[in-house]
Design an enzyme around this catalytic site. Structure first.
Site, PDB file in Angstrom:
ATOM      1  N   LYS A  81     -39.391 -34.061 139.383  1.00 17.53           N
ATOM      2  CA  LYS A  81     -39.747 -33.624 138.038  1.00 17.53           C
ATOM      3  C   LYS A  81     -41.262 -33.572 137.881  1.00 17.53           C
ATOM      4  O   LYS A  81     -41.996 -34.388 138.459  1.00 17.53           O
ATOM      5  CB  LYS A  81     -39.138 -34.583 137.012  1.00 17.53           C
ATOM      6  CG  LYS A  81     -39.366 -34.195 135.553  1.00 17.53           C
ATOM      7  CD  LYS A  81     -38.702 -35.207 134.622  1.00 17.53           C
ATOM      8  CE  LYS A  81     -38.965 -34.900 133.164  1.00 17.53           C
ATOM      9  NZ  LYS A  81     -38.329 -35.894 132.263  1.00 17.53           N
ATOM     10  N   SER A 155     -35.583 -33.891 128.888  1.00 15.63           N
ATOM     11  CA  SER A 155     -36.690 -33.132 129.449  1.00 15.63           C
ATOM     12  C   SER A 155     -36.581 -32.880 130.956  1.00 15.63           C
ATOM     13  O   SER A 155     -37.381 -32.123 131.519  1.00 15.63           O
ATOM     14  CB  SER A 155     -38.015 -33.867 129.173  1.00 15.63           C
ATOM     15  OG  SER A 155     -38.039 -35.149 129.767  1.00 15.63           O
ATOM     16  N   SER A 179     -33.601 -38.205 128.378  1.00 13.44           N
ATOM     17  CA  SER A 179     -34.088 -37.083 129.175  1.00 13.44           C
ATOM     18  C   SER A 179     -33.513 -36.983 130.579  1.00 13.44           C
ATOM     19  O   SER A 179     -33.715 -35.974 131.246  1.00 13.44           O
ATOM     20  CB  SER A 179     -35.614 -37.118 129.254  1.00 13.44           C
ATOM     21  OG  SER A 179     -36.172 -36.726 128.025  1.00 13.44           O
TER      22      SER A 179
END
Length: 459
Positions: A81, A155, A179
């Protein structure tokens, strides 16, 4: 198994194939890079792919395999990520990179690299990782492989979508209010929000203790294998991958419908999915009874205080705060108004909630709750919206997630089928602090009885 099929088998199966010598690390990586080329234009998964560095890493991993070395992810392609530093690459955290390329790896990336995992690229996230959808003014929208008109969540949406699309079998995520769990639920993959402190995030807390790192995988075993790499070397209870393969004994599971703001409305198909999971757990020999932790409204103001102030502190540390999105700047402006004394009281109040949950977990081993309460939002639903409108809109979907960030407890996001338009649905399993072994064991048992990973998006 043919090489292209191996992409859909998950990271744990890929590691086994590499150990068995049925595939080489360079050949597996090239299949991944071809897959990126085939799908990324439509899905917008990666901010950057470091192909040449990955090729060098794959060649080195193959040398280690040939020499007889074994680790859970040796030679396995993984995605990272875009909130973790990778040496030599600028980190964007969902927006325009604000700092020069990183001089060294983040602790989690260093562990992955040391274990021989092959880092493929940085996956997309929303601006400063604030939102449960993965869209930004800087990089556009990441799309859900199951339905391109809908978000993969956020996210960690790029990571979850890359797994769902058969690009990688495992990826890193972070979770400060859902997230990891939201994109796992949205994309039909497995995610694990870890206990605060289990995975090293560096010298500073993120969002005042709300945010943790956690793995996302196509299967439970994939996430468990990554956790064996990411977590401290001393694993009380043994390897997480072993726990994922072992059935737990009969468990006492509380089914809870209540949040700090009461019992929210849940879309009918998703409510039925929770009830179906409960029935399936009973069929596996577990006792599932409805029971709500007596936490009251207290987790909600504690979360908002730490979230708002955390965003403010994050933005204040940037060299170019004017580069972040307008609604991010507005959230930060609100957070700056929270005094240190209010923040300190919010942090201190956590111990009272923890005491309540410790008592609750004396009578229950785990907690079952819904995930997102409705259908995944469409792409562009919040494009151009201000901070208040966006916060108000997403609040309707997330009420079951933030409490466990306040407490720092581990939570597994488990797929629970698909709705009438083919979008994945999911549930949460919540455990006591450092209850990852039990969560992985139950999730693995559930997956073996009701597998989800063989299904593939039609596109």
């Amino acid at each position: 198994m043919e090489l292209e099929e191996l992409l859909w088998a998950g990271a744990d199966a890929q590691a086994q194939a590499l150990r068995d010598g049925t595939v080489s690390a360079p050949d597996l990586l090239e299949a991944v890079l071809r897959r990126v080329e085939a799908v990324d234009r439509r899905l917008n998964l990666f901010r950057v792919v470091y192909a040449e560095a990955a090729r060098a890493a794959a060649a080195d991993a193959q040398r280690r395999i040939d020499a007889g070395e074994r680790t859970p992810l040796l030679g396995v392609p993984v995605a990272v990520k875009d909130d973790l530093d990778v040496a030599g690459v600028a980190t964007g955290v969902g927006g325009r990179p604000q700092f020069a390329p990183a001089e060294q790896d983040a602790p989690a990336v260093a562990r992955l690299r040391a274990a021989g995992a092959v880092l493929v690229g940085h996956t997309h996230a929303p601006d400063r990782c604030l939102w449960p959808f993965t869209e930004s003014l800087a990089h556009g929208a990441t799309r859900n492989p199951w339905h391109l008109d809908h978000t993969p969540g956020g996210s960690s949406g790029g990571s979850a979508a890359a797994i769902a699309a058969g690009v990688v079998g495992v990826a890193t995520g972070s979770d400060g209010g859902g997230s990891v769990r939201i994109p796992a639920n949205h994309c039909g993959v497995f995610g694990l929000k870890t206990t605060r402190g289990l995975v090293d995030m560096g010298p500073e807390e993120h969002w005042h203790g709300l945010a943790v790192l956690g793995p996302l995988g196509r299967r439970v075993a994939d996430a468990a294998a990554m956790l064996d790499v990411l977590a401290d070397d001393d694993h009380p209870g043994g390897l997480y991958r072993d726990s994922a393969a072992a059935d737990p004994g009969p468990l006492r599971i509380a089914l809870s419908w209540r949040t700090p703001l009461g019992r929210p409305p849940i879309e009918a198909e998703r409510k039925r999915a929770v009830l179906t999971v409960a029935d399936r757990l009973r069929a596996l020999g577990h006792q599932v009874t409805e029971a709500d932790p007596p936490l009251g409204i207290r987790p909600n103001p504690q979360f908002l205080t730490r979230y708002l102030r955390g965003v403010a502190d994050d933005v204040a540390a940037l060299p170019h705060p004017e580069w972040v999105e307008p609604r991010t700047r507005r959230i930060a402006a609100v957070g700056r108004r929270i005094p240190d004394s209010v923040l300190a009281r919010a942090r201190a109040a956590e111990s009272g909630l923890d005491g309540v949950m410790r008592t609750f977990f004396q009578d229950h081993d785990l907690l079952l709750q819904p995930g997102w309460t409705g259908r995944q939002p469409r792409i562009g639903r919040y494009h151009g919206s201000g901070a208040a409108h966006t916060l108000g809109g997403v609040a309707l979907g997330i009420p079951y997630y933030p409490t466990w960030n306040v407490l720092g407890y581990p939570v597994a996001a488990v797929p629970a089928g698909r709705d009438k338009v083919g979008l994945p649905m999911g549930v949460q399993l919540v455990g006591p602090a450092f209850g990852e072994h039990l969560l992985l064991s139950l999730s693995g048992q559930f997956e073996r009885a009701h597998p989800w990973a063989d299904a593939r998006p039609a596109g």
